[in-house]
Design a protein around this motif. Sequence first.
Motif, short mmCIF file in Angstrom:
data_model
loop_
_atom_site.label_atom_id
_atom_site.label_comp_id
_atom_site.label_asym_id
_atom_site.label_seq_id
_atom_site.Cartn_x
_atom_site.Cartn_y
_atom_site.Cartn_z
N LEU A 63 -3.31 -6.97 4.72
CA LEU A 63 -2.51 -6.82 3.49
C LEU A 63 -1.29 -7.74 3.53
CD1 LEU A 63 -2.26 -3.03 2.57
CD2 LEU A 63 -3.23 -4.88 1.23
N LEU A 79 2.49 9.47 6.55
CA LEU A 79 2.52 9.11 5.13
C LEU A 79 3.65 9.82 4.42
CD1 LEU A 79 -1.25 9.03 4.16
CD2 LEU A 79 0.38 7.16 3.97
N SER A 133 -6.44 -0.94 -1.71
CA SER A 133 -5.62 -0.46 -0.60
C SER A 133 -4.46 0.38 -1.11
CB SER A 133 -5.08 -1.64 0.21
OG SER A 133 -6.13 -2.37 0.75
N LEU A 134 -3.76 -0.14 -2.12
CA LEU A 134 -2.61 0.59 -2.64
C LEU A 134 -3.03 1.92 -3.26
CD1 LEU A 134 -0.36 -2.18 -4.19
CD2 LEU A 134 -0.01 -0.80 -2.15
N LEU A 169 -3.69 4.29 -0.51
CA LEU A 169 -2.43 4.74 0.07
C LEU A 169 -1.77 5.79 -0.80
CD1 LEU A 169 -0.47 1.71 1.56
CD2 LEU A 169 -1.10 3.84 2.66
N TRP A 179 -5.73 -3.37 9.18
CA TRP A 179 -5.65 -3.21 7.72
C TRP A 179 -4.32 -3.75 7.20
CZ3 TRP A 179 -3.83 1.49 4.70
CH2 TRP A 179 -4.17 1.36 3.37
N PHE A 229 -8.73 -6.23 -3.12
CA PHE A 229 -8.45 -5.61 -1.83
C PHE A 229 -7.08 -4.91 -1.83
CE2 PHE A 229 -6.73 -5.94 2.52
CZ PHE A 229 -7.66 -5.15 3.16
N SER A 230 -6.07 -5.62 -2.34
CA SER A 230 -4.73 -5.01 -2.38
C SER A 230 -4.71 -3.80 -3.30
CB SER A 230 -3.70 -6.02 -2.86
OG SER A 230 -3.62 -7.08 -1.96
N ARG A 243 -2.02 -11.32 2.87
CA ARG A 243 -2.24 -11.57 1.46
C ARG A 243 -0.92 -11.70 0.70
NH1 ARG A 243 -7.20 -10.22 -1.08
NH2 ARG A 243 -8.53 -10.26 0.72
N TRP A 244 0.05 -10.88 1.07
CA TRP A 244 1.26 -10.80 0.27
C TRP A 244 2.28 -11.86 0.62
CZ3 TRP A 244 1.76 -4.75 0.57
CH2 TRP A 244 0.75 -4.21 -0.24
#
Lengths: 317, 277, 280
Positions: free
Chosen positions: C274, C91, A25-26, A29, C270, A21-22, C277-278
């Motif tokens: 994330l 972004l 996602s990264l 991005l 989202w 997932f990470s 998780r981190w």
Amino acid sequence: MKEDSRRSIDRLWRHRPRDTFSRVSLLLLMVATVFSWLAGDLQVGGLFETDRWSNVRRFAFEILPYPLQQHGMSGTVGQGDTGLLPRLRAWGVGQLGRALEATWITLLMSVVAMAAAGLWAMVGGLASSRRVASADPFGSSSPSVTTGASRKLWWIVRASARGAALGMRAVPEYVAAFFFVALIGPSAWAVVLALAMHNAGILSRLGAEAVDNLDPRRGEALRGLGADRLQIVWAQVVPEVSGRWLLYFFYRWETCVREATVLGMLGVASLGYWIQDARARQHLDEMVFLILCGGVLVLCGDGLSTWARRKLRDSVG
Amino acid sequence: MIAAEAGVGLGLRLRNVTFDYADGSRALDGVGLDLESGSVAALVGPSGAGKTTLLRVCAASWMPTSGSARWTEADGREHVWASGSPASKARALRSQIGFVFQNFRLVPQLRVIQNVLSGRLGSMSLFSTIRNLMMPSRELTVEAFELLERLELEEKLYQRTDRLSGGQQQRVAVARALFQRGRLLLADEPVASLDPARAEAVLHLMREEAADRGAAFLASLHDVELARRLFPRLIGVAGGRIAFDRPTSEVTSAELRALFRGDGVAESDGAEEAGLP
Amino acid sequence: MTVGRRWTWSFRARVFGAILALGALAAWGLMVGSPPRWPTDGGWALAGEMLRAALSPTLSPEAGFETAGRGEGSVLSEALGAAQRTVTFALAGCSLALLWGLPLGLMASEVFWRLLGRRPGTCRRCARWLSAALRSIHELLWAVVLLAALGLSNGTAVLAMAIPFAGIFAKVFSELLDESPQSATFALAGAGAGPLGQVCWGLLPAALPDLGAYAVYRLECALRSSAVLGFFGFPTLGYYVAVAFENLHYREMWTHLYVMFVMVAMLEVWSASLRRRWVG
């Protein structure tokens, strides 16, 4: 032997733990960021056109205090009656007076808004806490103790408190300010209401989380001694959680000062209003001066809030 | 190694070393110690006796308050560190000294292989420092794998380090120090988190690795029986002084009991944990 | 021990009291300058109209002379285009800020200078002051300044966001780096690793989850800022909200607002997953 190791390494590499997932996602991005720069129509090239640079030169000249600009245009020859320095001083005094008043009002707006938000959040935070606003406060959560009706009632209390907080923080300050300006006209109170509402929503949620994250055993102990809901809140919850509440309060206040500066642009006589006004009149020197005043205000707020938070953290130990 | 047998002067020499913490308490008091290349010794003593401090001074992590330490390489080059030696000068020296920390000091977020490879940062160029973090070279990977194999940890090569048990992390820390291939291997309670059988195996491995390279090996151990069984030389430390330093066969049980009762060398202040970084 | 406890509580109680008293004083001070007004009938009507329009957002432009040339259903396509530009600006701004904020944050942290083996002197102080100066001015005010200096261009919006965000990144990153566990860097130094090795193999890996989580959170903020920058004429969602508001097209305004809410909510869900998780 060597071949064996190589094969094992390859097998381990294939089965290495991965956070898909990470990673996805990264990757997304990064791709999106590259796309933004390459194809996002940012007109970055436009920033380096030659007429832009002449514009920048003009800007750099026009942000000088007005007497200096005159001085530059008329050459070194003085105007006869008054020299450069007195005129500069007159300009500075005039600007500073107005800027101080606007800064003061901006500060007042942020303080009022945060005090109101904090008051609201204390009640709202407790009312949306699982532990406090339940039919069996600080209980061991055995469902048989309470009747269905009172469970439902407290569920409604909690849900409405949480729903209100969610709605209040979901509306951005700017949109809320638009609404309140429409309602009561351009007045400092429209901005105060907007800021108070937004921050009350945020502080309620953070406050409720802090309450629910407390060690439940101490509340249970008091409950075992026969204390009722409000007594436990007063004797255990508030003393324990107040440090964290204040940390959140100062952290939000820092942001609130910044927002209060900007929201004045909607026509309220704070810094933002005069910045917008100077901009409309093309008096760039005044505009930049006022913006710098806002910067100083924000820095002071930052410093005070950092100091208070450190002091609180130390005192919480 | 021939140089080791030629003997005199090669290896680590501490002369009259004292070490004071910032609060003024004395952790080492006039310590002298010789550790020739290729020799093996264990540090024993009650907790707070100064074992960790002594190891840190040997590793040139901490500089002695007075006295000096000297490290002579096989080619005759000498490094001396004493009070006020600049820490930056010691970098080349430190890359020669492997150290296993009592609390591991691994980077929990990195994979096991990355933690192992980091042992050799002292001899990596700027470029390979960055490249090996992202994608380690094939040779280094195989080398790390085979080292981990000997520690029975090869299956964890690509695991995140913080997912490992305490004992496994300790073995990763040992692997990092061995991977460094230093000329001096220092270990602070390297097997404290391991079961007895495994502890013995790991200590054997460290001895072998050190012997293969003619490196000296000095470890502190709280388990005196283990030290007696596996090490030919015991160094007793108490109250910041060397109580005895003899071949294991000559150390009597009475001496050991006295060491841990604190007879004669009274003040042990437990400053070890409280002190410096 | 009881004395210590009593003291901490009374310090916090005093802070509570001070906040309430200052709030009341400030309210009184504000009232002197601008007495609070009760909403007029016109105000109620306008607000009511705005709220009613929330229930019936429109996809087609509302009637009015300035709607000429806008076709059926064009509101949604306008909103989606604006949403795409909003994301793009956010972004770009955020990545530019990250590019400058990370080195500045390293320079403003204590641990970085320790690893270099130097005293954190003038360089660190300069980095801290620079980051403070950059972040003390709100992105909208940077936009005002840059508009005056550079004129209206999408690049201006990106710069206006990137400048204060770089300052904020620098401040927060330096704090996170200083608070991250550093025991591994001592071990690496003991193995002879140089400053670069200690930073890349010890400091950054340990701090990266926190840094990443914060960067993702900042992206949320950047999205909101990017939308609001539209109030100054940049073609993001805020522009369409402001135009619809000024033309009294409240139903169009709500369409744009809803697109904005959905976009922000999606990013929030989202980024929250994330971050969980981190940093757990």
